[in-house]
Write an enzyme that holds these catalytic residues in place. Sequence first.
Site, mmCIF file in Angstrom:
data_model
loop_
_atom_site.group_PDB
_atom_site.id
_atom_site.type_symbol
_atom_site.label_atom_id
_atom_site.label_comp_id
_atom_site.label_asym_id
_atom_site.label_seq_id
_atom_site.Cartn_x
_atom_site.Cartn_y
_atom_site.Cartn_z
ATOM 1 C CD GLU A 112 -1.660 2.959 3.153
ATOM 2 O OE1 GLU A 112 -0.726 3.682 2.789
ATOM 3 O OE2 GLU A 112 -2.457 2.429 2.376
ATOM 4 C CB CYS A 125 -9.422 -0.546 6.540
ATOM 5 S SG CYS A 125 -8.244 -1.672 5.838
ATOM 6 C CB CYS A 132 3.204 -7.913 4.537
ATOM 7 S SG CYS A 132 2.278 -9.422 4.881
ATOM 8 C CB CYS A 136 -0.046 -11.880 -1.417
ATOM 9 S SG CYS A 136 -0.532 -12.746 0.084
ATOM 10 C CB CYS A 139 -0.371 -7.813 -1.714
ATOM 11 S SG CYS A 139 -0.546 -6.676 -0.336
ATOM 12 N N GLY A 181 -0.022 -5.398 6.334
ATOM 13 C CA GLY A 181 0.469 -6.437 7.234
ATOM 14 C C GLY A 181 -0.452 -7.629 7.379
ATOM 15 C CD GLU A 182 -1.792 -12.730 7.997
ATOM 16 O OE1 GLU A 182 -2.272 -12.554 6.866
ATOM 17 O OE2 GLU A 182 -2.474 -13.119 8.971
ATOM 18 C CB SER A 213 -8.633 -9.750 6.906
ATOM 19 O OG SER A 213 -8.378 -10.260 5.616
ATOM 20 C CB SER A 234 -6.928 -13.246 1.756
ATOM 21 O OG SER A 234 -7.191 -12.088 2.497
ATOM 22 C CG LEU A 235 -10.434 -19.099 -0.723
ATOM 23 C CD1 LEU A 235 -9.787 -19.785 0.441
ATOM 24 C CD2 LEU A 235 -11.931 -19.396 -0.748
ATOM 25 C CG ASN A 236 -7.010 -13.493 -2.637
ATOM 26 O OD1 ASN A 236 -8.162 -13.061 -2.665
ATOM 27 N ND2 ASN A 236 -6.070 -12.939 -1.904
ATOM 28 C CG ASN A 310 -7.295 -0.836 -5.801
ATOM 29 O OD1 ASN A 310 -7.070 0.040 -6.624
ATOM 30 N ND2 ASN A 310 -7.962 -0.641 -4.683
ATOM 31 C CB CYS A 353 -3.804 -2.158 1.393
ATOM 32 S SG CYS A 353 -2.667 -3.410 1.774
HETATM 33 N N1 SAH Z 1 -2.843 -9.894 5.365
HETATM 34 C C1 SAH Z 1 -4.249 -9.878 5.533
HETATM 35 C C2 SAH Z 1 -4.862 -8.494 5.584
HETATM 36 C C3 SAH Z 1 -4.340 -7.455 4.625
HETATM 37 S S1 SAH Z 1 -4.799 -7.566 2.910
HETATM 38 C C4 SAH Z 1 -4.915 -10.740 4.486
HETATM 39 O O1 SAH Z 1 -4.231 -11.212 3.577
HETATM 40 O O2 SAH Z 1 -6.106 -10.974 4.572
HETATM 41 C C5 SAH Z 1 -6.534 -7.270 2.887
HETATM 42 C C6 SAH Z 1 -7.229 -7.790 1.637
HETATM 43 O O3 SAH Z 1 -6.870 -7.003 0.501
HETATM 44 C C7 SAH Z 1 -6.877 -9.227 1.283
HETATM 45 O O4 SAH Z 1 -8.045 -9.956 1.022
HETATM 46 C C8 SAH Z 1 -6.042 -9.105 0.032
HETATM 47 O O5 SAH Z 1 -6.203 -10.257 -0.770
HETATM 48 C C9 SAH Z 1 -6.610 -7.856 -0.607
HETATM 49 N N2 SAH Z 1 -5.703 -7.127 -1.517
HETATM 50 C C10 SAH Z 1 -4.396 -6.876 -1.348
HETATM 51 N N3 SAH Z 1 -3.911 -6.163 -2.393
HETATM 52 C C11 SAH Z 1 -4.944 -5.944 -3.222
HETATM 53 C C12 SAH Z 1 -5.092 -5.271 -4.458
HETATM 54 N N4 SAH Z 1 -4.076 -4.657 -5.050
HETATM 55 N N5 SAH Z 1 -6.325 -5.236 -5.026
HETATM 56 C C13 SAH Z 1 -7.381 -5.835 -4.425
HETATM 57 N N6 SAH Z 1 -7.300 -6.474 -3.260
HETATM 58 C C14 SAH Z 1 -6.098 -6.551 -2.662
#
Ligand code: SAH
Length: 364
Positions: A112, A125, A132, A136, A139, A181-182, A213, A234-236, A310, A353
């Site tokens: 998508e 996007c 992937c 994570c 995700c 995906g990454e 990203s 993506s630090l998180n 989300n 996503c």
């Molecule tokens: N793999 C890459 C790009 C895809 S994810 C990456 O990790 O950056 C894009 C962004 O969406 C990332 O910052 C990820 O942390 C965030 N993300 C993924 N699932 C999410 C969710 N359910 N709610 C909020 N952000 C999310």
Amino acid sequence: MENLEVSSPLIAISPLVLSSKIKQNFFGLTLSDLENILQGMGKEKFRAQQLFKWVYEKRTFDFSQMSNLAKNFRDELPLFIDLSLPKVIKHLKSVDGTQKFLFDVGDGESVESVLIPSDDRLTLCISSEVGCNMACKFCFTAKQKLKKRLTAADIVGQFLQVSLLLNPDQRISNIVFMGMGEPLDNPDEVFKAIEILHSDWGMNVSRKKITVSTSGLVPEMWRVAHAKVRLAVSLNGYNDEVRSQVMPINKKYPLKDLLAACREYYKETKEKITFEYVLLQGITDSIEAARALHKLTRSIPCKINIIPFNEHPDSGFHRPSDETVKAFQQELTFLGSQVLLRKTMGRDIFAACGQLNATYKKKN
Ligand code: SAH
């Protein structure tokens, strides 16, 4: 050693059989790729520029209509080059203006793209893989293990197909690799697509408007600087313990290495980095976390993009309250970080996503 002379039988191969083996998708070709194909066909190199002009400028997707090319050349081209784009199999529009597109990328798989309008931009996007492998924990795409790495043609195809569906006065201004995906797990095809997207013979999108990203595949991060596009990370997590808990990739490439790669990116490009930080209730959303995040990132020129989680079913994670999100944002701002709060958009069309893809698969 004995010199053996082997006479090979002559096999007649029809041009059709031959070309179907080497037929390439136009949307995955760079200028030099196309020049090589044309040279192999015994044509002049400059024809490549003519073909790009027809396709990317005049949006003609049928060789027979390319009127400044000789008739026999036009007939020959489809034997070597395929002009098909990934098909849009679903198109949803949210009440807030967000649009979501589901693409068929072959082998029964789909990805998508999400189009997000804001005051001064129209951001697309896009996805780089089906599923992937980064695993994570929060995700949705990670639940669908890697099934396929997209080709450059699949990636450029997402951009082009969405562009074709826009009103004539609209233009995609920004591209972010933040879909499924990454991107750095599929670097060759991603950076080839980026070359096609930013080159003047291609889609002519400014490099500064393209963001890759990554979850932090440190050994591949130099390629983002090399391509002169923007980097988002993506630090998180605000320390190794929390980050490893939500992003297993951190065990392989811990914060020290990740931040060193970010500094290297800045040194080479002088471009600020965007740190994405998902707010997960009770895990990453406390005031202490905000302080630690500020401390961790303050020596790197950056913006922090905070994203309230989300929600999706069975994730085990929760979205913090609006008050908690606000307090987190205010603490960071108070400490001097540059902060953006990502608005949740497109909730009614399965915003997180990978969700549209999964919903589609369930029904079909
Ligand atoms: N793999 C890459 C790009 C895809 S994810 C990456 O990790 O950056 C894009 C962004 O969406 C990332 O910052 C990820 O942390 C965030 N993300 C993924 N699932 C999410 C969710 N359910 N709610 C909020 N952000 C999310």
